[in-house]
Design a protein around this motif. Structure first.
Motif, PDB file in Angstrom:
ATOM      1  N   ALA A   1       0.845  -1.204   0.000  1.00  0.00           N
ATOM      2  CA  ALA A   1       0.000   0.000   0.000  1.00  0.00           C
ATOM      3  C   ALA A   1       0.874   1.246   0.000  1.00  0.00           C
ATOM      4  O   ALA A   1       0.578   2.236  -0.680  1.00  0.00           O
ATOM      5  CB  ALA A   1      -0.927  -0.009   1.217  1.00  0.00           C
ATOM      6  N   ALA A   2       1.964   1.204   0.746  1.00  0.00           N
ATOM      7  CA  ALA A   2       2.894   2.335   0.750  1.00  0.00           C
ATOM      8  C   ALA A   2       3.528   2.485  -0.630  1.00  0.00           C
ATOM      9  O   ALA A   2       3.585   3.587  -1.193  1.00  0.00           O
ATOM     10  CB  ALA A   2       3.957   2.129   1.825  1.00  0.00           C
ATOM     11  N   ALA A   3       3.967   1.379  -1.195  1.00  0.00           N
ATOM     12  CA  ALA A   3       4.594   1.432  -2.519  1.00  0.00           C
ATOM     13  C   ALA A   3       3.609   1.951  -3.559  1.00  0.00           C
ATOM     14  O   ALA A   3       3.974   2.721  -4.455  1.00  0.00           O
ATOM     15  CB  ALA A   3       5.093   0.046  -2.916  1.00  0.00           C
ATOM     16  N   MET A   4       2.355   1.547  -3.445  1.00  0.00           N
ATOM     17  CA  MET A   4       1.349   1.957  -4.430  1.00  0.00           C
ATOM     18  C   MET A   4       1.230   3.470  -4.497  1.00  0.00           C
ATOM     19  O   MET A   4       0.988   4.035  -5.560  1.00  0.00           O
ATOM     20  CB  MET A   4       0.004   1.332  -4.067  1.00  0.00           C
ATOM     21  N   HIS A   5       1.407   4.116  -3.360  1.00  0.00           N
ATOM     22  CA  HIS A   5       1.267   5.575  -3.333  1.00  0.00           C
ATOM     23  C   HIS A   5       2.600   6.270  -3.080  1.00  0.00           C
ATOM     24  O   HIS A   5       2.631   7.419  -2.673  1.00  0.00           O
ATOM     25  CB  HIS A   5       0.191   5.962  -2.316  1.00  0.00           C
TER      26      HIS A   5
END
Lengths: 451, 451, 451, 451
Positions: D329-333
């Motif tokens: 989720a962090a990587a996605m944003h």
């Protein structure tokens, strides 16, 4: 066309120059006593007192804002505490009485001695919930006008706007006998969050203005001496507070009993609202707070969001979709939803006719070193609501930029404006007033309709 | 307790051994002619014909299944094509007529010559939409009984179940005169997807059974000679087809016109349904198909999903939440939603009283090399609906496992069962029937209530 | 400026009028034999043969497209089957040989007898995967030129474009001796999905063109006789195929063993990519297919998506974010991800200099009843890649619209163009060619740079 | 087996009865001075002082907890302020010195005069961040022992646990000479959030205990006089703090510049972690706080979550998946992610051998009116870490319930326990200690292994 060296023009320039120290002083006094939206009690009282002294007819309280139209009102105890602080700081009791409970803002009118049009000017007066810098490098701290209200700061230049309005009032008042038509000054509360313009529109503040001039210090121009005649691109916006209410439960013992408000909020896929073929849109959930403990199903989630659109149709689309998504997200997790509009501003465009006057006038202000016709600003200002009202009634409007070197960007703890920009601002405003009063615009439709 | 060496036990074991080649033959014939749920026309006709020959009173069509209670029915043209194929393959016209339109399944009854209880057995008969392997390594291909219906395959052993049912019928029929009570055989269509049991429950198929025995080849036991007396853990389940309908639009020219069915489906956060304190739950969206072209806002999304729960309350919770989520996801994207139940099965537990009989009987079948009381199966079989009906009426039931070596796992293209397991199965079934018929259970509540 | 009544203008108008029946015939032949992107074997062979007959130097196969630069190529067996069909339909073997394996498209050049500039024209030639209407109300069906290839249809007018290109070739060929400079005709495959232009750019198809003219029938104008000189707003675009691979598992027995590809795809919050301050963006997941069975954790999900941006920076931003989101969504569910670019087109704007020529010419075509300078088209066409190449090398380009009444919208089964629009198109093209050849443009930068 | 009327049993019952008023007094003193996890300075000092007075060898500070193993430690200034408050409230300076910086907790040992086994008891001592009720209806308020620390409250009964531990110490101390073996008392800090047991395990607090007894007042039993011998179902758990860091931007002017931490947090589909076939799991995001202003892209999001599993494998699965989801989720944003373990507890089951002793003993306490063998508790207590250590070293353990009427549920502002339950508790504990000391258990593996 203003004749170079016309007596009035010269007189106004001299007047403005003479008033500048007073404008700087007003600005510093306001900077030291910043007040958040709907609590500008001391600010409004001070403005009202000064304007009355200049001979203006002053409207405050219910005469300036329609109470029911106010958006994003703070809690009653917050309003009351701020009101008492204004008392303690010496604001006149009579003025304050009318404003109690968050009826801030001032509308003032000066009838000139000669026939002519009614010209309006709008200045916003509220501060921001920011803790001002206190280091020696920060001029307001060094020179003793740093905020006396911890956590509240004039970090957007509205203190300067209010001071410019007083400077303009003083300059014109001196010429009252010869002034053609009437001058209307609108000192608007609660610009931040788009909360204060509509209640003044509703109160009819600008209903008889043939032209309306709004301005901003700094903003898209950080060069002192730079003037921009108007803006395009203002986005219509709606600010929304959404509260999801579910039910808490022990997350391990009874997970199925909880109704998870955080999940509801996280499910509201607001950013997935489709792009619109007619132009730009924006969606932002700026704040979310949910839950009370790690092992408890969150029972409440509070969301602050905003939507924007290039025109009113785009905004209407995005807002309709946002509401549908919020409602469905609540339904998906069996939550109750409260949605409240916390602010609102339409789109509006500057009219070429008024921009042209800004351009002409700029040539007569020696300190103006650069001029641009318009700048695209894909943001929002609820000045647009007042502009739109004037335009809808056949008048014209602009929102022009008074460039200023800034110590730091808007909304930053080290923000500070350049005193010279205040001097230029008073001159520009006084000459624009004269231009519009002495040579009325033909009533026309906006050059670029804000649809 | 069955006396070792009782004449009937010995007789049944001999009978079963003699019948085994016939059972293998039936299974191969059915394997070669697999039929999907609600199209088991040839299968049902064959079963009905054989049973009638053994002296059973046979019910088919509306007498075997309540048409309105059928779930997950294929389209009319699919039913008709399968029906015509059964005609072409020689199924008797009279039988077929009653089944037209998907009224498959057989309920058969044999009245014994002596007084006694009514004992039921249930066998499922449908095949799967799988393309069977055709290589030489695959015994059905090598030995000429590979599926003659491309894309349809008996890959779960239901061909074996049906053959076992016929073997049981033949074995008991031979003892009819001396048989105490009645024997009810239920050949259930459409087990896959939980679609066929409820219409037979509604038709009263097992209403007067004091005991019901269900079985499965292979499954949790891949050892030929292994028998498990019952199962626990069967999950109640509902199968749902959901169709989201929105509106297509050109994704670049008019993105705001589309109502995005794929987004709706993707938003349905079904997996976020809370865990339940009372026990296991399951949610799976097994298939999603959406959209027609890359540059078109998807106007339709079709979803096949299933929910399961450890008991009926857990299932009810998960199903209620799933429906709410589907509806809210549709509302969020302004879609229409069609939800249809495509299958359903309750939870059910095997009764200790019947399991005990399986245990006793297993000792008398020499090929049984290992026995276990129960196995936990966190999956679903709509046999549970028939078991539950019997239990609710005061009877007892079990679902027992007949271990079998498998060439490949269930639902795989190389799946094949061990012929020896068929032999063991017939013996077990015949002896269980005798045990229950000759020594009736006391009417009792289920040992472990399926709540 | 073209003198009214110049001999060449008159001659070209007569020529075009005389050729129109032939153009209609070509269009009907192509309409009857539609071919999807990269399989335009018969179409390319026919075009090459005709052009050679008119005296053009013809490049096909590797001389027309760089094989490695092709995007979104069909599977080898699909290419081969289409190639054999073209053989069966009589396309010349020599031509076909060069195109085998999807090397379709034609670049043709005619050297005039007088000195002058090199002028290029681009026509797209591929059809769509649409089943054409066959009812009597549909003119192609009534008049016998409905698609002979079920499921493939010229539903976007590219058959008309190719026929116009042949008509233009024939008209100019007749004046070859006197023609100033050279004429380059580009018949581009695979426009749908943005797959065919880049390989022709790479092959240098338009490298020496001082001007490039592209056109479309119908589109934003459904009035026969309406001409629009250019388009603005073309969005840069990238088409992406994404495949998520996880692992299947029994959804009830082993839910934790599955790696859920559908959840991965549904988690890819592509629509949440932020708006960009520089202009429009678009994101669409047009197709998603996932899973094999209701009770199986989906192991594979296939997604067809596209992203677009107002300029190359906006596209780069959206594409970068989309890739990051796809990768993170795969990582979130422990999936493998394959991402492949299936198409691509830049943004490009029409140059005022060329638009002006279209305007001038339109006045000389009597059937033109209405003219507009430009139309905003917030969509994509990979003609932009060829335009951009010409512009980057100092040339100018436009993409103009030849209005046409349409029986139904583009991409619809009842789509059909107006024969009269073909007549107008040939005239417009011939006169534009003459204008640009006889009176070369000054080499200039595009009026409105496509950044 | 304890002989009815054995002198020691009788003596202990009398002793316990006599001590009860003192236990009630201790509990009230602790109730009035509640201290949150890792700040139990006054509490620990008081306990240590009393135990030393009873003749116990006392370990505090680094001897009782391994500093590095502490989880979820408050900020340094919070620890310091609490430490100073303990000083102000009169805790002995010597004791406090060893505990400075959050080294709370006490381990005490009494060597009996006779040979025998080492028996351990564990009591938790921390309070909760809850504002205690102050109305007259609330007994602690009425009787003057309501919390003197606003916002902190013993709302879970740990004040009672600590007082019971002191009562037990006093009762046994009186018999020291004749006591077989040794008694180890563990007063554990920071039970709430699973933060205090592991550092005591690491410090070897229970390493030589052959049996460990843990207890809870109230909980699953709200009947005074009810005793439950053990619990099953304790979920292993990990508490996680996750912080997403992105970048703020003006949401309208530069939406593409922001990296949206709130979107990242909302994207973390933790609830979609698959169910596990081996048993229950739980996931809860209890608190989320993100963003600073409505029109600013949120740059930070703080999440408090917890995961639980029926056994260590299930927990490991859920925790691994949760971490992968947070990271993705962090990587996605495009965010940075900080993940910190804030608490942890394994699963553990009560051993039948110890439960049996509780059962036996319960028969000798006249006030015990009802006894149950075990209760299923699908929650977590880090007592399990101490139990697991004892079990892994060949000892046995239980966690038993001392029923108590409650004025309100656990963790509620009106929570209050029944004084009579304290009396019963001391008796039970003293007799259990005697049973285990006088008649040692055979070293055995846990009846129901906590896997």
């Amino acid at each position: 066309m203003i004749a170079d060296g016309s007596p009035i023009t010269e007189r106004l320039l001299e007047q403005a120059a003479a008033l500048t120290p007073r404008v700087v002083e007003w600005r510093r006094d306001l900077h030291r006593h910043p007040e958040l939206g709907w609590t500008e009690f001391r600010t409004s009282a001070l403005i009202a007192d000064e304007l009355e002294r200049f001979g203006f007819a002053v409207r405050v309280g219910r005469e300036a804002v329609v109470p029911e139209a106010r958006l994003g009102l703070p809690a009653a105890d917050v309003l009351e505490a701020a009101w008492r602080r204004a008392q303690d700081e010496g604001a006149s009791a009579a003025r304050l009485e009318a404003m109690r409970g968050g009826l801030t803002g001032v509308v003032a009118r000066l009838e000139g001695g000669a026939p002519g049009p009614t010209i309006g000017f709008r200045f916003d007066i509220d501060a921001l919930p920011i803790l001002e810098a206190s280091d020696e490098g920060h001029r307001p701290a060094r020179d003793g006008f740093v905020s006396a209200h911890p956590g509240v700061m004039h970090a957007c230049g509205h203190d300067g706007h209010a001071a410019l309005g007083l400077g303009l009032a003083a300059a014109i008042a001196a010429l009252r006998e010869r002034w053609p038509g009437a001058l209307v000054l609108v000192f608007q509360p609660s610009e931040e969050g788009g909360r204060g313009a509509l209640p003044m529109v509703e109160a009819g503040a600008v209903d008889d203005c043939e032209a309306l001039v709004c301005c901003h210090l700094g903003a898209q121009s950080r060069i002192t001496g730079h003037v921009v005649g108007g803006v395009s691109g203002f986005l219509a916006t709606t600010k929304i507070d959404a509260v999801f209410k579910g039910a808490e439960s022990h997350a391990a013992l009874e997970p199925e009993v909880g109704r998870n408000a955080l999940l509801g909020a996280a499910t509201a896929a607001l950013h997935a609202i489709a792009r619109h073929s007619e132009g730009s849109s924006r969606i932002n959930v700026g704040v979310l707070e949910a839950g009370t403990g790690r092992n408890v199903t969150p029972g409440t989630a509070r969301m602050q969001l905003e939507v924007r659109g290039e025109n009113d149709r785009v905004l209407a689309f995005v807002e309709r979709r946002a509401r549908a998504i919020l409602e469905a997200a609540a339904a998906m997790h069996e939550l109750q939803l409260q949605v409240e509009v916390a602010g609102r501003a339409p789109s509006a465009a500057s009219d070429t006719a008024v921009i042209e006057r800004v351009r002409e006038v700029a040539r007569h202000v020696p300190e103006v070193v650069r001029y641009d016709h318009t700048v695209m600003v894909k943001a929002s200002d609820d000045a647009a609501a007042l502009m739109q009202r004037v335009q809808q009634r056949g008048g014209s409007a602009t929102y022009f930029i008074i460039g200023s070197e800034l110590a730091a960007g808007h909304h930053m703890p080290h923000f500070d404006i350049d005193d010279r920009a205040l001097g230029i601002g008073v001159k520009m405003l006084a000459l624009i007033a004269w231009s519009l009063a002495s040579r009325p615009l033909r009533r026309a439709r906006p050059a670029e309709a804000a649809d």
